[in-house]
Structures are given as structure tokens and as C-alpha cells.
Scaffold this active site. Structure first.
Site: not given
Length: 991
Positions: A497-499
Site C-alpha cells: 500500500s502507498d502511504k
């Protein structure tokens, strides 16, 4: 390590896609490092099904004998149709290339460039509506990429004037303006081919070979029955079979038609892309269908070019035109090659375009109008189930042949008897017509066994549960771009997941600022800074951005657009006193280096007046700081940075540990004589990034989303590892990961738990993705995994249900046929069971909603069997129970039911067989409850949450009552007493 299908499943969120500092998108990792190398052309390689060639799929289908192939593969890719579509695509592409080649040849031979085709005369342009350019000439210029026409019109600026559009402001944000443009130049839609009508589905449904054989048998039986017994009694056998077959065909066609409409709606949703355009000087989001000629559209990495157009300006803009040209070559776009084609993808750089053609007036529109999207995607699970169905079908066919031979042998040897106990065949006595009639009945029984044995409901169950899951996932803010993603998500072992926006709220604000050599008391208060420093910061922010600041004419609140990081920095600079529009009008960008996730910074060269060039850089603080040799103090004086560098490094680390994203702003001057003069040289110029002057470092706060920590905990407990992909400082990433629960301690903050953004690319990932998280919420990812596991679980439920029915029906008929020469379950009864089993059963079990219990399991591996040990246990125990009860009723039913002394033996046998049929159907109805919870004791838990299941069971029960009570001889049944009804229900309940 991942043990899931490596068919390239990718899941992404919508956040951080426009030049943000993030380098990763939320995605699901399906790598398996222990897998052996695969041959991409191997048709049996289940790990490479996502982009399998048509040739591989065709070889797979030809590799085994498949009973009723046309019906079996009705939910999979139509290879002949796909080949036709590809030929059509090639034809359209070739047509466009021929036109371009002819144009280039013509222009090369001309001594003088003419206006519109002629080298010595000018053809005046006719207007389209209220505009000063003709639609045909405009479309022709863009489609043929005619630079001559573009130059004659005055370049992109001249075209914009004729279209009454502003290259910076766009068209007016007015509904009438948009409507006028649609009337003059068309809308950005194309005529879609009509889907198959219901009658086509009816036609395809009755193409089933076994159903055709049954229809022929029904017609033969009908003719013989009427001839021998008269119309009043003789039509029953043939008529009942024909009615049952027609009912199966109708239900199959209705089910297929509904799924077709559902997939069509889902495809419409997938194509409805939201994009940004400039209208009235402000950035607004609209549907791709609302793009009109004259619109000014910003282009960024990963965007789809929404219409045909001409480049206004761009920096390092590279376009992937493979979708139109068929060549996987990346084409650079500049003023020498400014034409952009709809449907292509932005591979690199940034830019803006003027729309000159939409909808059917583009090559992409022509292409899409000439084909219809095939929804028959072949998923990995369908591949496995088709193989299972083929195997079971062959077993059923073998059993049917054994029954056919056994019954014929018993008949012609005179050992079979009718319901009254009389010998059916007596050599030299039985008439030809009776022999034919009896043989047709025997053949009909064998064919009906094939109908029941062949699990054609398996592909239907897959389609139903995938379609149901896709619809429900859309409600959970997950857009499924690829059908197989629904099932493979359930096998995911890793979620990357991206932040920004996924783990965090995507509500960025600058909360700390270091400028003038020290930390500012208030992050956006310019009182302690020298005007010269504020001016340089303002110029760097205003020019080195892909965002925008819009001042409403009515004096309303300022609107700031752009990526989350850009918006935060623009808002901060605006509060410092930045005059966005003034700065951009007083200086001009002569060259730009768009933000790059590898270098983690972006820069612009700005020309002030005619003599001064400033180069502004902005990016990851630690990267930009390393390029700086001096900084500007609070008095506006340049100071060496050597003695202060450690101070700035510590400041960056401190902000990062507080989960702040650190961005540095720096600049330098450049001598004008060192700037390339020619545009071609300027395009290749590398912006100087050494000897920079540090202006400011800002810390941007983006709070964690509520519920993320719990969602991460659920994933971890379900055996799914969560990894965060970010282009941020590792200290920032570590702080966010600890806050979200991805890390439990600092010691875990090493790769691959935290992966730096340079390892992944952001922006293009969205277009490669199979599922898009529409609300940018990590909790939605957990819902997607739950739905994916539900798909697999529902298929397993249906397999257990159907195989139990198959085994019981086959054994009871085979044993009865071999021993007595007759079968208790007649053709029309088995067709009714087939309807319950294949269509209604699939619909009931395929729409079971996911439960929390699914997240307590570990992910299902690629190579794990479809039928688990628990399923085998349930299947065998339940089948044995059914077979035992039904055989007892078959051989001792007259005694058990107290019918031994009945004076009408034929009626007694009919009551016994009706009891067997009724008990068998009741077993299947209650078997559906068992199949709901294969590994749980309480099979009724949560049943009220699925009203469709209750409705289907209720309808099946009511129809069974109608069949037995009122249809009588039509269904080869007789009315049962309430005691026998109760006994049938008890038999079903006990199982």
C-alpha cells in the site's frame, strides 16, 4: 513469500497519482520466488492466464474432449470473436497509417506549402456553428497529423482562437458553452454495439447437445404415445419431457441474459474515467464523456489521453501509442510532433493539450464503435473448473452408457417388467411400435442421466459469484477492472500500500518550516523573513508546480488544486504572500524537469525579463539539501551551508520521526549565455542541480486514517502481510508504519517491510491495476480481500453441493437399473433436479455474503486442491446417507410405506417412486443449507442475511409441492399423504 496466482493482479488506490511525492500505489503482490520458470506459451500453465494468447487458449480447449463445448464455454472468451476484433483493429490502424504515409509523400513532393491541400491557393475554412473552423478540416488535421494545416491555422494558438478557447484558462465553465460545443463538434461518446438480445441467448441455450437429444426423444415419445394411447393419455410422457427441457432452456437463457446486462453495466462504469480539465481558469473534475472540443487538459504520468488534440506545452512528455499503432514504442511529444491520439497513455513527463476531436471523430472512437467489449474473460478458477466439469462429465457419460446397455440387455432378454409386473418384451409378441416406444424411454433415461451428471452449473456459479462480488465491491468503493481479480484477491498473501491517502487521510498541511537558517515560530508567518527570501520562495513554488490557484470572480474563497503535497505547499506559500498569477505572468518557464520518483525532485528554469534565468528545485529534503552549497538567511544574505548542514539534517530527521513529510525548496542562478538557444538543444538540456541555495524546508503533516490500525490487524491475522510503499524519507515511513500497526517496533523497519519508492513506479500502476480503490481507504482493501475469499469459498460450497447430488443421483439410478431394469427417478424428474442443482443452486450459493470467519483462514495457494479434505468428508457422508435412504425406499419401499397389500400394484409403485423423488429433492433443498457452512456445525447461522438464498429455497419447496400435488402424471408423480410429506421433510432434515 506469496503463494497466489502470478497473473499480475494489481490493486491500486486513486490517491497520489498526480506528481505526488509518493512512489507506490496500493497493490497486491503475487510474486512467488519458489515457483519454477514457466513457458509463456504453455496452455496448461495456470500462472500465466492474464495475458494468455488466443492460440494458447485455443490449444487448451482442443486438448480434451469437452461435452457440450458451446454451452460449457459460454461464460469464457469467444476466441473467434476476439480474432475478428483484432483483425478489425489492425484494419483501422493500417488505414490510419496509409493516410499518414500518403500525406507525408504528398508534402515531400510539394515545393510550397499550401493551405488545405493546394500549394498555390487557400481554401477558406467554413465555420462549425459559432466557431471559426470547420469540423471536417479540424478532424482531418488531427487524424492525419497534418503539420501543414496546423501551421496555416496559426499553430495551436490559432486553433484555440478559432475554437474560442483560452490556452491558459480553457473554455468558460458554462453549461450552454459545453452544449454548443457538443452540438458543433460532437460529444466524447461513441455508438456502442447492441448486446445480444434475449432471443439470441434462447438460441444459444438450446444448442446444448443433451437437450437437443432430449427434445428429439420427447417428440418421438409424444408421437408414439399419441399413436398407441390416444391424445388424451399419450401426450403425457413426451409432453412432460418437452416442457421440462423448455423450462431448463428458458431459465438458462434468462440467467445468461441477466449476467450479460450486469457485465455491460460494470463495463460502462469502468469506462467512465474522471479527469481534470481547465475551465474558466479553474481545475475541475469531469467525466471523460463530458470532454468537448476546445477543452484544455493537463496531462500527467499515467493519464489516458481522453480525446484527440494538439500539445500546448510539455516537458519530457512521452506517450505510449501502442493501443492505436500496435507498436510498443514510446513517442516523445513536442512542438515538432504535437498531435495526441485518444486512448493512448502518458508514459512520462507533464504537459497540457487542446482538444480538437472527440468521440466518433477520433481513431479511438472509430475503433471502439466497431467492436464490442467481450465480457467472457477466462479466469484461472474457470480454467480449473472447466477441467473438473469435463472429468465429471466423462464419468457421467460412462455411467449413462452402462445404464443404457444394462436396460437394453434386460429389456430384450425379457427380464424387465412394467409397473403392473408384466414382462415388457416377449419375442414375437411385442409390437414394433411398443419396442420403439420402450427403447425411446430407455434412451431418454440414459440421456437424462448425462444431463444430471454433467455439472454445467459450475461455470454458471463462477460467473454468478464473480458478477455478484463485482457489484458488491463497487458498493464498497472498489472498481474491478479485471474479472479474475475478484477471485485472485482471495489468495493474496501480501498487500503493498502507498502511504498518502490510503494509510493516511490525504489532508496535508505544512506544520513546520525552516527558513532563513532557523525554525519559524509559525510555519506560515512571513514577518521574520526578508522580502527577497519570500520572493524567491514564492517564485519557486508558483512556477515549479503542477497545481493551480484560482481566484473566483465573485471574490469567494480561493481554490487550490493539485496533488496533496502540491496543495499543501501552494497553500503555505499563499499565506506567506505569494501572488500566484502575477508571478506566472512576469516570468516564463523555458525548460522543466518534471518530478521524478527516482530522483525525488523536480525543477524548472525560469526566464525573468530578457536577461535573468533562475533555476528552482523542489523535492525530498535530504536529496535537495545534499545539492546545496549555501543558504539564504533571514536578512536575505547568502551564507555558506557547511556549518549549518548538520543542523538541517537533524531538523529533517526530527520532522520525519514525527511522521512529517519533508520537502526542501532551493534555487540557483544561471548565466543566460549558458542556456541553449535552439529549442531542440533546450529540450535535451539537463537542468543544473549543483551549487544550489537552500531557501526553505517544510514539514507536511498527513494524519493516519481512523480504522487503519484495525484493518492492518485483520490482514495480519488473516495471513496477509501489509507492506507500505513510499517515496518518503525512511524515518517518516517508519513513523507512519508504527502508527498504523504495520511495524510493531523499530527493529522491523528494514526491507522488505518498508520499500523505498524507487523500487516501485506510481503513477502508471493505476492503468495496470485490476482493482481500483475509489475512496483511497486502506480499510476498503480489507473488504476486497474478504470478497475475494468469498468468491473462492462460494465456489467450493457449490462444488460440494453439486457433487453430492451427482453421486447420489447416479448411484441410485445405476443400482436400480442394473437390479430391476427400471429407474425410480424419471427423465422429467431428473430435469427438475438438474434445474435445482445447476441454476437455482448456483444462484443461491454464489450470492452468499462474506463473513468475518473468512478472515480467520490463511490464504489459499495456487496449487491447493479445489476439493478440500473437509469437503470430501461432507460429500462422502452426505452422499452415502442419501444413497442408503433412497435404496431402502427403492427396494423395501412398498413394505416400509405399508403399500405391500395395495390391490393396485401400479399405483403402489408410483407412490413409492414419488416418495423417492420427493425425499431426494428434500435432501437437495436441505443440502443447500449444509453447503453454506462446510466447516461449521451451525449451518443456519447468518442465513437471514441472504434473503435471496431464503427466497430460492422457499420457491424450490413450493414448486416441489406443486409438482407432486397438482401436476400428477405430468411429472410422473402421484399426490402424497401428509404423513409421507412429513417423512420426506424429515429425511431431508436428518441429512
Amino acid at each position: 513469500m506469496s503463494t497466489t496466482s502470478s497473473n499480475g493482479l494489481l490493486l491500486t488506490s486513486m490517491s497520489g497519482r498526480h506528481d505526488d511525492m509518493e512512489a507506490g500505489s496500493a497493490r497486491t503482490d503475487h510474486s512467488d520466488h519458489e515457483e519454477l520458470e514457466h513457458d509463456p506459451d504453455d496452455p496448461f500453465d495456470l500462472d500465466n492466464t492474464k495475458n494468455a494468447s488466443a492460440a494458447s487458449l485455443r490449444r487448451w480447449r482442443q486438448a480434451a474432449l469437452v461435452l457440450n463445448a458451446s454451452r460449457r464455454f459460454r461464460y469464457t472468451l469467444d476466441l473467434n470473436k476476439e480474432e475478428h476484433y483484432e483483425n478489425r483493429r489492425r484494419m483501422i490502424r493500417a488505414h490510419a497509417q496509409v493516410i499518414r504515409a500518403a500525406l507525408l509523400f504528398k508534402l515531400a513532393g510539394e515545393q510550397q506549402i499550401g493551405a488545405f491541400g493546394s500549394s498555390s491557393s487557400t481554401t477558406p475554412a467554413t465555420s462549425a456553428g459559432n466557431f471559426d473552423i470547420d469540423l471536417e478540416k479540424l478532424v482531418s488535421m488531427t487524424r492525419n497529423q497534418n503539420m501543414s494545416n496546423l501551421q496555416q491555422l496559426g499553430g495551436v494558438k490559432g486553433v484555440a482562437e478559432k475554437l474560442k478557447s483560452n490556452l491558459e484558462q480553457g473554455i468558460e465553465e458554462d453549461e450552454k458553452e459545453v452544449t454548443d460545443r457538443k452540438n458543433a463538434f460532437g460529444s466524447n461518446t461513441y455508438p456502442k454495439k447492441k448486446g445480444k438480445s434475449f432471443y439470441m441467448f434462447l438460441w444459444e441455450a438450446w444448442q446444448d447437445l443433451t437437450l437437443i437429444i432430449l427434445i428429439i426423444a420427447a417428440v418421438t415419445s409424444l408421437a408414439l404415445g399419441i399413436k398407441t394411447e390416444g391424445l388424451k393419455e399419450g401426450w403425457l410422457d413426451g409432453g412432460s419431457i418437452a416442457f421440462a427441457v423448455l423450462l431448463v432452456i428458458m431459465v438458462t437463457a434468462v440467467s445468461d441474459y441477466r449476467q450479460s446486462l450486469q457485465f455491460q453495466n460494470l463495463n460502462d462504469e469502468k469506462r467512465n474515467i474522471q479527469l481534470e480539465v481547465m475551465r474558466g481558469g479553474r481545475t475541475v473534475k469531469i467525466s471523460i464523456y463530458d470532454v468537448v472540443v476546445g477543452d484544455v487538459i493537463p496531462l500527467r504520468i499515467g493519464d489516458q489521453v481522453p480525446a484527440d488534440g494538439v500539445l500546448i506545452s510539455g516537458h519530457s512528455l512521452a506517450i505510449d501509442e501502442s493501443s492505436m499503432t500496435g507498436e510498443s514504442k514510446i513517442v516523445n511529444k513536442d512542438q515538432k510532433s504535437p498531435f495526441l491520439m485518444s486512448g493512448c497513455k502518458v508514459a512520462d513527463g507533464v504537459g497540457s493539450m487542446l482538444v480538437t476531436g472527440v468521440g466518433i471523430n477520433t481513431e479511438w472512437g472509430l475503433l471502439m464503435a466497431s467492436i464490442s467489449e467481450d465480457t467472457g474473460e477466462e479466469t484461472p478458477l474457470q480454467v480449473r473448473l472447466n477441467g473438473l466439469a469435463t472429468f465429471i462429465g466423462i464419468v457421467g457419460l460412462t455411467v449413462a452408457l452402462v445404464v443404457l446397455v444394462a436396460l437394453l440387455v434386460r429389456y430384450f432378454t425379457g427380464t424387465s417388467q412394467d409397473s403392473n409386473g408384466a414382462t415388457q418384451f416377449i419375442k414375437g409378441t411385442t409390437s414394433i411400435s411398443d419396442i420403439v416406444d420402450d427403447c425411446v424411454k430407455i434412451f431418454t433415461i440414459a440421456v437424462t442421466i448425462v444431463v444430471v451428471a454433467v455439472p454445467e452449473g459450475l461455470p454458471l456459479a463462477v460467473t454468478l459469484t464473480l458478477a455478484y462480488s463485482m457489484r458488491k465491491m463497487m458498493a464498497d468503493k472498489a472498481l474491478v477492472r479485471r474479472l479474475s481479480a475478484c477471485e485472485t484477491m482471495g489468495s493474496a498473501t501480501t498487500i503493498c500500500s502507498d502511504k498518502t491517502g490510503t494509510l493516511t487521510l490525504n489532508q496535508m498541511t505544512v506544520v513546520e518550516t525552516y527558513a532563513g537558517g532557523s525554525k519559524m515560530d509559525v510555519a506560515d508567518n512571513p514577518s521574520g523573513l526578508h522580502p527577497k527570501l519570500v520572493a524567491l520562495i514564492s517564485e519557486g513554488v508558483a512556477q515549479n508546480t503542477t497545481g493551480n490557484i484560482f481566484h473566483p470572480k465573485d471574490g469567494g474563497e480561493v481554490e487550490i488544486s493539485g496533488s496533496p503535497t502540491e496543495k499543501a505547499i501552494l497553500s503555505w506559500a499563499y499565506k506567506l504572500g505569494m501572488k500566484f498569477d502575477t508571478i506566472r505572468s512576469e516570468s516564463a518557464i523555458i525548460h522543466a524537469f518534471p518530478f521524478n520518483s527516482e530522483k525525488k525532485r523536480g525543477g524548472v528554469a525560469v526566464l525573468r525579463g530578457d536577461s535573468e534565468v533562475f533555476i528552482h528545485w523542489k523535492g525530498a529534503a535530504e536529496i535537495v539539501l545534499a545539492c546545496c552549497t549555501q543558504f539564504m538567511d533571514s536578512s536575505g544574505t547568502l551564507q555558506p551551508i557547511d556549518n549549518q548542514k548538520e543542523f538541517f539534517r537533524l531538523a529533517i530527521d526530527a520532522m520525519a520521526k514525527n511522521s512529517l513529510r519533508c520537502v526542501a525548496i532551493a534555487c540557483r542562478t544561471q548565466e543566460l549565455n549558458k542556456v541553449p538557444k535552439e529549442q531542440e538543444d533546450l529540450d535535451k538540456w539537463d537542468l543544473p542541480e549543483d551549487e544550489l541555495t537552500l531557501l526553505a524546508i517544510v514539514g507536511i503533516k498527513d494524519p493516519c486514517r481512523p480504522g487503519v490500525r484495525e484493518a492492518v490487524r485483520i490482514c495480519t491475522s488473516a495471513g496477509v502481510k501489509v507492506r507500505m510503499v513510499t517515496g518518503d524519507n525512511l524515518q517518516t515511513a517508519k513513523a507512519i508504519a508504527l502508527e498504523c500497526g504495520i511495524l510493531s517496533s523499530d527493529t522491523e523497519a528494514v526491507e522488505p517491510t518498508i520499500i523505498e519508492g524507487k523500487v516501485f513506479r506510481t503513477e502508471v500502476a493505476k492503468e495496470s491495476s485490476d482493482i481500483i480503490i475509489l475512496d483511497d481507504n486502506f480499510a476498503s482493501v480489507v473488504k476486497v480481500v474478504r470478497w475475494g475469499r468469498s468468491v473462492y469459498a462460494n465456489i467450493q460450497k457449490f462444488i460440494q453441493f453439486q457433487l453430492t447430488v451427482n453421486v447420489a443421483a447416479l448411484i441410485i439410478n445405476v443400482v436400480a437399473a442394473m437390479s430391476s431394469g427400471d429407474v425410480p427417478l424419471k427423465a422429467v424428474q431428473l430435469l427438475w433436479v438438474n434445474l435445482i442443482m445447476d441454476t437455482l443452486g448456483a444462484l443461491a450459493l454464489a450470492t452468499e455474503p462474506p463473513t468475518d470467519h473468512l478472515m480467520h483462514r490463511t490464504p489459499v495457494g495456487r496449487r491447493e486442491p479445489l476439493i478440500t479434505n473437509i469437503m470430501w468428508r461432507n460429500l462422502l457422508v452426505q452422499s452415502l446417507y442419501q444413497v442408503a435412504v433412497l435404496l431402502v425406499l427403492n427396494f423395501a419401499g412398498l413394505s416400509v410405506l405399508g403399500l405391500k397389500q395395495d390391490s393396485d400394484h401400479a399405483h403402489a409403485v408410483e407412490v413409492k417412486n414419488t416418495m423417492i423423488f420427493n425425499a431426494f429433492v428434500m435432501c437437495q433443498i436441505f443440502n443447500e443449507f449444509n453447503a453454506r457452512k462446510p466447516d461449521e456445525m451451525n449451518v443456519f447461522s447468518g442465513v437471514t442475511k441472504n434473503p435471496l438464498f431464503i427466497a430460492i429455497v422457499g420457491v424450490t419447496f413450493v414448486l416441489q409441492i406443486l409438482i407432486v400435488t397438482f401436476l400428477g402424471e405430468f411429472a410422473h408423480t402421484v399426490p402424497l399423504s401428509w404423513q409421507l410429506w412429513l417423512a420426506s421433510i424429515v429425511i431431508g432434515l436428518v441429512r
